[in-house]
Scaffold this motif. Structure first.
Motif, PDB file in Angstrom:
ATOM      1  N   ALA A 242      -2.124  -0.983 -14.403  1.00 20.85           N
ATOM      2  CA  ALA A 242      -2.607  -1.376 -13.228  1.00 20.85           C
ATOM      3  C   ALA A 242      -3.922  -2.373 -13.625  1.00 20.85           C
ATOM      4  CB  ALA A 242      -2.861  -0.348 -12.371  1.00 20.85           C
ATOM      5  N   VAL A 243      -4.815  -1.898 -14.625  1.00 17.52           N
ATOM      6  CA  VAL A 243      -5.864  -2.736 -15.042  1.00 17.52           C
ATOM      7  C   VAL A 243      -5.167  -4.035 -15.541  1.00 17.52           C
ATOM      8  CG1 VAL A 243      -7.840  -2.635 -16.648  1.00 17.52           C
ATOM      9  CG2 VAL A 243      -7.321  -0.241 -15.377  1.00 17.52           C
ATOM     10  N   THR A 244      -4.650  -3.914 -16.423  1.00 17.83           N
ATOM     11  CA  THR A 244      -3.995  -5.058 -17.207  1.00 17.83           C
ATOM     12  C   THR A 244      -3.516  -6.143 -16.119  1.00 17.83           C
ATOM     13  OG1 THR A 244      -3.439  -3.798 -19.087  1.00 17.83           O
ATOM     14  CG2 THR A 244      -2.346  -6.113 -18.909  1.00 17.83           C
ATOM     15  N   GLY A 245      -2.719  -5.704 -15.201  1.00 20.53           N
ATOM     16  CA  GLY A 245      -2.207  -6.393 -14.161  1.00 20.53           C
ATOM     17  C   GLY A 245      -3.119  -6.730 -13.040  1.00 20.53           C
ATOM     18  N   LYS A 246      -4.396  -6.276 -13.100  1.00 19.24           N
ATOM     19  CA  LYS A 246      -5.301  -6.648 -12.081  1.00 19.24           C
ATOM     20  C   LYS A 246      -4.948  -5.881 -10.864  1.00 19.24           C
ATOM     21  CE  LYS A 246      -7.231 -10.485 -14.386  1.00 19.24           C
ATOM     22  NZ  LYS A 246      -7.801 -11.788 -14.420  1.00 19.24           N
ATOM     23  N   ASP A 247      -4.119  -4.596 -10.696  1.00 20.18           N
ATOM     24  CA  ASP A 247      -3.750  -4.012  -9.556  1.00 20.18           C
ATOM     25  C   ASP A 247      -4.820  -3.047  -9.102  1.00 20.18           C
ATOM     26  OD1 ASP A 247      -2.253  -3.026  -7.410  1.00 20.18           O
ATOM     27  OD2 ASP A 247      -0.488  -2.819  -8.819  1.00 20.18           O
ATOM     28  N   LEU A 248      -5.964  -3.657  -8.345  1.00 20.62           N
ATOM     29  CA  LEU A 248      -6.689  -3.104  -7.812  1.00 20.62           C
ATOM     30  C   LEU A 248      -6.542  -1.773  -6.964  1.00 20.62           C
ATOM     31  CD1 LEU A 248      -9.957  -2.666  -7.619  1.00 20.62           C
ATOM     32  CD2 LEU A 248     -10.131  -4.193  -5.833  1.00 20.62           C
ATOM     33  N   PRO A 249      -5.637  -1.774  -5.945  1.00 22.28           N
ATOM     34  CA  PRO A 249      -5.359  -0.726  -5.223  1.00 22.28           C
ATOM     35  C   PRO A 249      -4.706   0.479  -5.895  1.00 22.28           C
ATOM     36  CG  PRO A 249      -4.376  -2.617  -4.193  1.00 22.28           C
ATOM     37  CD  PRO A 249      -4.946  -3.106  -5.333  1.00 22.28           C
ATOM     38  N   VAL A 250      -3.946   0.107  -6.806  1.00 22.39           N
ATOM     39  CA  VAL A 250      -3.346   1.214  -7.787  1.00 22.39           C
ATOM     40  C   VAL A 250      -4.653   1.881  -8.491  1.00 22.39           C
ATOM     41  CG1 VAL A 250      -1.956   1.907  -9.611  1.00 22.39           C
ATOM     42  CG2 VAL A 250      -0.871   0.367  -7.884  1.00 22.39           C
ATOM     43  N   VAL A 251      -5.561   1.225  -9.121  1.00 21.98           N
ATOM     44  CA  VAL A 251      -6.670   1.617  -9.945  1.00 21.98           C
ATOM     45  C   VAL A 251      -7.348   2.557  -9.140  1.00 21.98           C
ATOM     46  CG1 VAL A 251      -8.701   0.918 -11.105  1.00 21.98           C
ATOM     47  CG2 VAL A 251      -6.802  -0.278 -11.458  1.00 21.98           C
ATOM     48  N   MET A 252      -7.694   1.901  -7.808  1.00 19.88           N
ATOM     49  CA  MET A 252      -8.716   2.907  -6.949  1.00 19.88           C
ATOM     50  C   MET A 252      -7.716   3.947  -6.378  1.00 19.88           C
ATOM     51  SD  MET A 252     -10.061  -0.060  -4.193  1.00 19.88           S
ATOM     52  CE  MET A 252     -10.926   1.115  -3.317  1.00 19.88           C
ATOM     53  N   GLY A 253      -6.661   4.047  -6.198  1.00 20.00           N
ATOM     54  CA  GLY A 253      -5.893   5.167  -6.025  1.00 20.00           C
ATOM     55  C   GLY A 253      -6.041   6.270  -7.002  1.00 20.00           C
ATOM     56  N   VAL A 254      -5.664   5.648  -8.182  1.00 26.87           N
ATOM     57  CA  VAL A 254      -5.730   6.579  -9.350  1.00 26.87           C
ATOM     58  C   VAL A 254      -7.241   7.272  -9.635  1.00 26.87           C
ATOM     59  CG1 VAL A 254      -5.679   6.822 -12.134  1.00 26.87           C
ATOM     60  CG2 VAL A 254      -4.072   5.586 -10.797  1.00 26.87           C
ATOM     61  N   VAL A 255      -8.196   6.469  -9.400  1.00 29.62           N
ATOM     62  CA  VAL A 255      -9.600   7.055  -9.399  1.00 29.62           C
ATOM     63  C   VAL A 255      -9.993   8.213  -8.337  1.00 29.62           C
ATOM     64  CG1 VAL A 255     -12.182   6.595  -9.069  1.00 29.62           C
ATOM     65  CG2 VAL A 255     -10.486   4.938 -10.242  1.00 29.62           C
ATOM     66  N   LEU A 256      -9.294   8.078  -7.231  1.00 24.54           N
ATOM     67  CA  LEU A 256      -9.475   8.951  -6.165  1.00 24.54           C
ATOM     68  C   LEU A 256      -8.673  10.111  -6.355  1.00 24.54           C
ATOM     69  CD1 LEU A 256      -8.966   6.796  -2.660  1.00 24.54           C
ATOM     70  CD2 LEU A 256     -11.309   7.717  -3.649  1.00 24.54           C
TER      71      LEU A 256
ATOM     72  N   ILE B 238       0.825  -1.070   0.036  1.00 27.22           N
ATOM     73  CA  ILE B 238      -0.002  -0.101  -0.021  1.00 27.22           C
ATOM     74  C   ILE B 238       0.799   1.144  -0.096  1.00 27.22           C
ATOM     75  CG2 ILE B 238      -1.923   1.136   1.222  1.00 27.22           C
ATOM     76  CD1 ILE B 238      -2.828  -1.268  -0.264  1.00 27.22           C
ATOM     77  N   ARG B 239       2.153   1.168   0.691  1.00 23.13           N
ATOM     78  CA  ARG B 239       2.751   2.524   0.840  1.00 23.13           C
ATOM     79  C   ARG B 239       3.443   2.794  -0.532  1.00 23.13           C
ATOM     80  NH1 ARG B 239       6.334   1.056   6.084  1.00 23.13           N
ATOM     81  NH2 ARG B 239       4.596   1.061   7.792  1.00 23.13           N
ATOM     82  N   ARG B 240       3.534   1.793  -1.732  1.00 20.45           N
ATOM     83  CA  ARG B 240       4.118   2.252  -2.951  1.00 20.45           C
ATOM     84  C   ARG B 240       3.203   2.847  -3.831  1.00 20.45           C
ATOM     85  NH1 ARG B 240       2.489  -0.924  -7.148  1.00 20.45           N
ATOM     86  NH2 ARG B 240       1.410  -2.721  -6.425  1.00 20.45           N
ATOM     87  N   ILE B 241       1.877   2.841  -3.389  1.00 20.84           N
ATOM     88  CA  ILE B 241       0.884   3.455  -4.116  1.00 20.84           C
ATOM     89  C   ILE B 241       0.925   4.943  -4.541  1.00 20.84           C
ATOM     90  CG2 ILE B 241      -1.652   3.646  -4.438  1.00 20.84           C
ATOM     91  CD1 ILE B 241      -1.974   0.992  -3.325  1.00 20.84           C
TER      92      ILE B 241
ATOM     93  N   ARG C 106       4.593   7.775 -23.280  1.00 18.65           N
ATOM     94  CA  ARG C 106       4.749   8.785 -22.184  1.00 18.65           C
ATOM     95  C   ARG C 106       4.383   8.167 -20.963  1.00 18.65           C
ATOM     96  NH1 ARG C 106       5.581  13.749 -23.542  1.00 18.65           N
ATOM     97  NH2 ARG C 106       4.697  14.359 -21.468  1.00 18.65           N
ATOM     98  N   GLN C 107       5.529   8.614 -20.087  1.00 20.05           N
ATOM     99  CA  GLN C 107       4.887   8.148 -18.677  1.00 20.05           C
ATOM    100  C   GLN C 107       3.627   9.193 -18.162  1.00 20.05           C
ATOM    101  OE1 GLN C 107       6.381   5.920 -16.737  1.00 20.05           O
ATOM    102  NE2 GLN C 107       7.533   5.274 -18.722  1.00 20.05           N
ATOM    103  N   GLY C 108       2.756   8.545 -17.300  1.00 22.26           N
ATOM    104  CA  GLY C 108       1.807   9.517 -16.724  1.00 22.26           C
ATOM    105  C   GLY C 108       0.654   8.569 -16.176  1.00 22.26           C
ATOM    106  N   ILE C 109      -0.425   9.082 -15.613  1.00 17.82           N
ATOM    107  CA  ILE C 109      -1.435   8.593 -14.892  1.00 17.82           C
ATOM    108  C   ILE C 109      -2.014   7.471 -15.781  1.00 17.82           C
ATOM    109  CG2 ILE C 109      -3.855   9.100 -14.143  1.00 17.82           C
ATOM    110  CD1 ILE C 109      -1.472   9.426 -12.037  1.00 17.82           C
ATOM    111  N   GLY C 110      -2.206   7.938 -17.096  1.00 24.20           N
ATOM    112  CA  GLY C 110      -2.809   7.009 -18.150  1.00 24.20           C
ATOM    113  C   GLY C 110      -2.190   5.766 -18.341  1.00 24.20           C
TER     114      GLY C 110
END
Length: 224
Positions: free
Chosen positions: A182-196, A2-5, A172-176
């Protein structure tokens, strides 16, 4: 984990804000200029502008990005194809993101400007001998910008979606890029963090837009 998010999102947020800010600036300047040049002009000028706006808003962002990449990078070699390590690498992504925003803002601003140019205070300014350009810039434009500024709140949401494709196409690097990974890797915490984070930025931008109303139209200050 969680800390890396926050670190991951914070690292990728800067390039996305840079791309979005540059695209928004280009779109606002271009739309304002085009609206000033085409409002209440000859029919063929308005028709040509409306046709280009229809094409611009109909072209998917990813298709415009691929077309720009093919022509100006692969064929002409004017700009780098991938990366984000120089100012020139930002040009094509900015144009790709700005195209649909510019067309929508141009149409909205021109229609509002044409209505404003028929107001009595505009006729008064013309009767005093003020030039057409002076009337448009000093009197009509400020009133015409209010509906366009309202549209900006919705445009910010549109930009978030378009940047996913643009960052992927131009590597390019970025949120997109982070979201897609994250979506491809099913990394739900990162996806939720990006949404917030995206929701928070959306709220902040809309608050700034509300404050911008007071700058554009001084009459709202007394009403507030």
């Amino acid at each position: 984990m969680i800390r890396r998010i926050p670190t991951a999102i914070g690292t990728q947020l800067g390039p996305s804000i840079q791309l979005a800010g540059a695209a928004l600036l280009v779109a606002v300047v271009a739309a304002t200029t085009l609206a000033l040049l085409t409002a209440r002009r000859k029919r063929w000028i308005r028709g040509l502008s409306s046709g280009l706006e229809l094409i611009g808003v109909s072209i998917p962002t990813f298709w415009a990005a691929i077309l720009l990449l093919t022509v100006f990078s692969f064929q002409l070699g004017w700009f780098p194809a991938v990366g984000d390590d120089s100012g020139s690498s930002l040009v094509l992504p900015v144009i790709a993101v700005a195209i649909p925003i510019t067309t929508m803002l141009t149409q909205m601003t021109r229609e509002s400007l044409e209505l404003t140019l028929e107001e009595p205070f505009v006729l008064t300014a013309r009767s005093r001998g003020m030039s057409d350009l002076g009337v448009r810039l000093r009197h009509a434009l400020r009133h015409a910008l209010v509906p366009a500024v309202t549209l900006l709140g919705w445009v910010i949401g549109l930009m978030v979606g378009s940047m996913v494709a643009v960052e992927q196409i131009f590597s390019r690097q970025g949120i997109g890029q982070l979201t897609l990974t994250a979506v491809t890797g099913k990394d739900l915490p990162v996806v939720m963090g990006v949404v917030l984070v995206t929701a928070l930025l959306y709220v902040v931008v809309n608050i700034l837009i509300d404050l911008l109303y007071l700058v554009i139209d001084p009459r709202l200050r007394s009403a507030a």
